[in-house]
Scaffold this active site. Sequence first.
Site, PDB file in Angstrom:
ATOM      1  N   PHE A  28      30.637  74.140 109.310  1.00 11.55           N
ATOM      2  CA  PHE A  28      32.022  73.666 109.273  1.00 11.55           C
ATOM      3  C   PHE A  28      32.087  72.258 108.707  1.00 11.55           C
ATOM      4  CE2 PHE A  28      31.994  76.471 113.208  1.00 11.55           C
ATOM      5  CZ  PHE A  28      32.200  77.600 112.453  1.00 11.55           C
ATOM      6  N   TRP A  64      40.387  74.390 110.115  1.00 18.56           N
ATOM      7  CA  TRP A  64      39.343  73.354 110.026  1.00 18.56           C
ATOM      8  C   TRP A  64      37.955  73.989 110.156  1.00 18.56           C
ATOM      9  CZ3 TRP A  64      35.426  71.944 113.343  1.00 18.56           C
ATOM     10  CH2 TRP A  64      34.772  70.738 113.058  1.00 18.56           C
ATOM     11  N   HIS A  65      37.874  75.021 111.001  1.00 21.41           N
ATOM     12  CA  HIS A  65      36.569  75.626 111.247  1.00 21.41           C
ATOM     13  C   HIS A  65      36.034  76.388 110.052  1.00 21.41           C
ATOM     14  CE1 HIS A  65      37.379  74.623 115.431  1.00 21.41           C
ATOM     15  NE2 HIS A  65      36.080  74.717 115.601  1.00 21.41           N
ATOM     16  N   GLY A  66      36.890  76.901 109.213  1.00 20.69           N
ATOM     17  CA  GLY A  66      36.354  77.630 108.071  1.00 20.69           C
ATOM     18  C   GLY A  66      37.438  78.264 107.230  1.00 20.69           C
TER      19      GLY A  66
END
Lengths: 470, 301
Positions: free
Chosen positions: A470, A322-324
């Site tokens: 993000f 999800w963060h990247g």
Amino acid sequence: MLFNSFVFLLFFPLVCVAYFITPQKYRWLLLLAASYYFYMNWKPVYALLIGFSTVLTYLCGIVVDKTDDRNKKKIFLTISLIINFGILFVFKYLNFINQTVFELLEALNIRWEVPNLHILLPVGISFYTFQAVGYTIDVYRGSIKAEKHLGIYALFVSFFPQLVAGPIERAKNLLPQFRERHVFDAGLAAQGFKLMLWGMFMKVVIADRVSMYVNAVYNNCEQHTGSTFALATFLFAIQIYCDFGGYSLIAIGSAKVMGFRLMTNFERPYFALSVKDFWRRWHISLSTWFKDYLYIPLGGNRVGLLRNYFNLFTTFVVSGIWHGANWTFLIWGALHGTFQVIEKALGLNATHRGKIGVKTLFQILGTFVLVDFAWIFFRANNVSEAFYIINRIFTNLNAPLYVGQTTLFYAAIGILVLFLKDAADEFFSKRLNVLNNRCVSIRFAGYLFLIVSIILLGVFDNAQFIYFQF
Amino acid sequence: MKTKTFFLYLLILFVLVGLTDRFAGLVLNTYYTDAKYGYTRKTNYIVTETDEKILIFGSSRASHHYVPTIFKDSLGATTYNCGMDGQGISFHYAVLLRTLERYTPELVILDLTPGDYFFFTNFGSSSLNALAPFYGVNPEFDKVLDEVNPAEKIKMQSMMYRYNSSLIEILVDNLLDRNADWIDGYMPLFQVKSREVAQRSNERIDPSRFRYLQRFVDLVQENHINLVVCISPSRSIVSDSLFLPVENLLFEAGVPLLNHYSDSAFILEPELFQDYNHLNDKGAKLYSRQIAHEILSKSYR
């Protein structure tokens, strides 16, 4: 628009004044217009994406809520999830998947190149997508009724204080607040301004100052020693906390001034007793989102032990992604999943503190070391650099330390103040809280200290907040 | 809390912040002006005190490459090196504006770095805050700072903001002489830290920086000052086209350009450099003699 920009300093009071003088029935319209204006300061065309996501989840919510047909409910929920996550996938992950497939095939001597999309990642797309998707799931589960008013629903998705970097709100908490009549509450406004002030201090005095050192080291890996990497890694832990925690406080504070209650997003995470405890204190709105919409649907802890470990690990790997779109984030998530599984297996996942003693100190330090180690992957530009940094830290710790002259000195002042405040809030009674002290003079001394520090020691180059990417 | 009390407290806070700002600003200004050492002293001197006949402007490549005593001995005129680390053409332009309020130097030597007109770093943009303590005296000078960011004009109304991020330097420069080897603005380097050769590519002109170069040249010519533009040696591999824009600009203005960027007498001698972009003291002395000789022989003064 950035919270730490001069434009926001003009925008926010204007919106507040306009909000309180506007009749209740038009307030949603004012906030919606302000929120879109706030967002369109980056790249106006991306407002269309929020608009599309809003209309889609709104319509799906209405259909899911209206129908009694279980299959129809499922179909419309699926449509909402596929399209929302599809948009997220195209903008955030497609180039990464392309590159990964290309490298895999190249390793097999097959050259198959799909051109990358030359698009900028829309600011905050992961945040508002998760908020909108969470709403559809809640309607599907029957935990809330679908919102009939498109304007109010659009405001729920785009409410400017939390639009670009959270907290990721739940419809149950935020939606009803848009129908409440807020009169100006001086107490709430005072609390809100205090949160904003402290958040701004964390961002411009600490995070942006520390980032000068961290970026100088992490962006020039080949030139630095193990001791320098160790210091930069410690400082990155501070930077990301102050950057994201600062943003959250400004978001919560600015909403509070207008009478809205947003959920707490950080609770002194570096005083956590275990990695499990860390995730109860760090980015709370995201970790509870994953708990409610992924971990529990996977079976949570109401399954066998191995399956429970699998659920825990999977949740954190997904959180990493999800963060990247980078292997570094995936490894970061996997590390947190692994730490939690091991903690659980060994019974080391304490979340409640007894008397403060040596054991507590070891628990806090041990957790910090694990979390900080994982930050290396989060911050490194790629996986090979992350391993290079780790190798240098373990083999080159006695080498000379790069001292960024005055940068470290200014950073140290901010970090000391942060430590004293967080330690006072964590371990001592509220009487030590300077900004909420009963004595007016002490409170004013606190405000003045923060304002003077921001003006004299703050970094004013309009640095973006890390979590915007993000 | 009552609404009335809230607004009263808010008002008191504003007044307190305003008073603190004025008071702290005055104290900082006193310490800034009185600083005896370091960058604080040098900045104060080049903006408000220089009276030398020859002034050298430029970035760190100027401050480390030009030895005023050599120019003084060769050209027979007092010389000061106004070069400042990390500063670009807009800084030099602003300093020259303030210099011209006091007197007109006979010769200006401008050391150009490709960063003065290219994008390759954010070199010289945010560092303009070194000039902030002098805001509010000369409207043309103020404009240079205002152009960085429209909000800057409003922020500069705060006396404390003018000393943002300078607190420690000001205190240290009042107490410790960390740079006893600086002579007339020349800041010698004594090491050979790296023998690397840098490669540069993909550079684009920054219109605003290029505009300042034009403004600098115009200002010098309007005041009938002799100007020599130099590009000092660097151990970098660059395309010749990198210098074309500046060559054209200076040719049209009739300003001599002494380009030693790829001078083999220097770049083949790593012992003359501290790093790829900066000559050490040995290199600087050799280079200063070369430039002084060229100025003398070509009668640029």
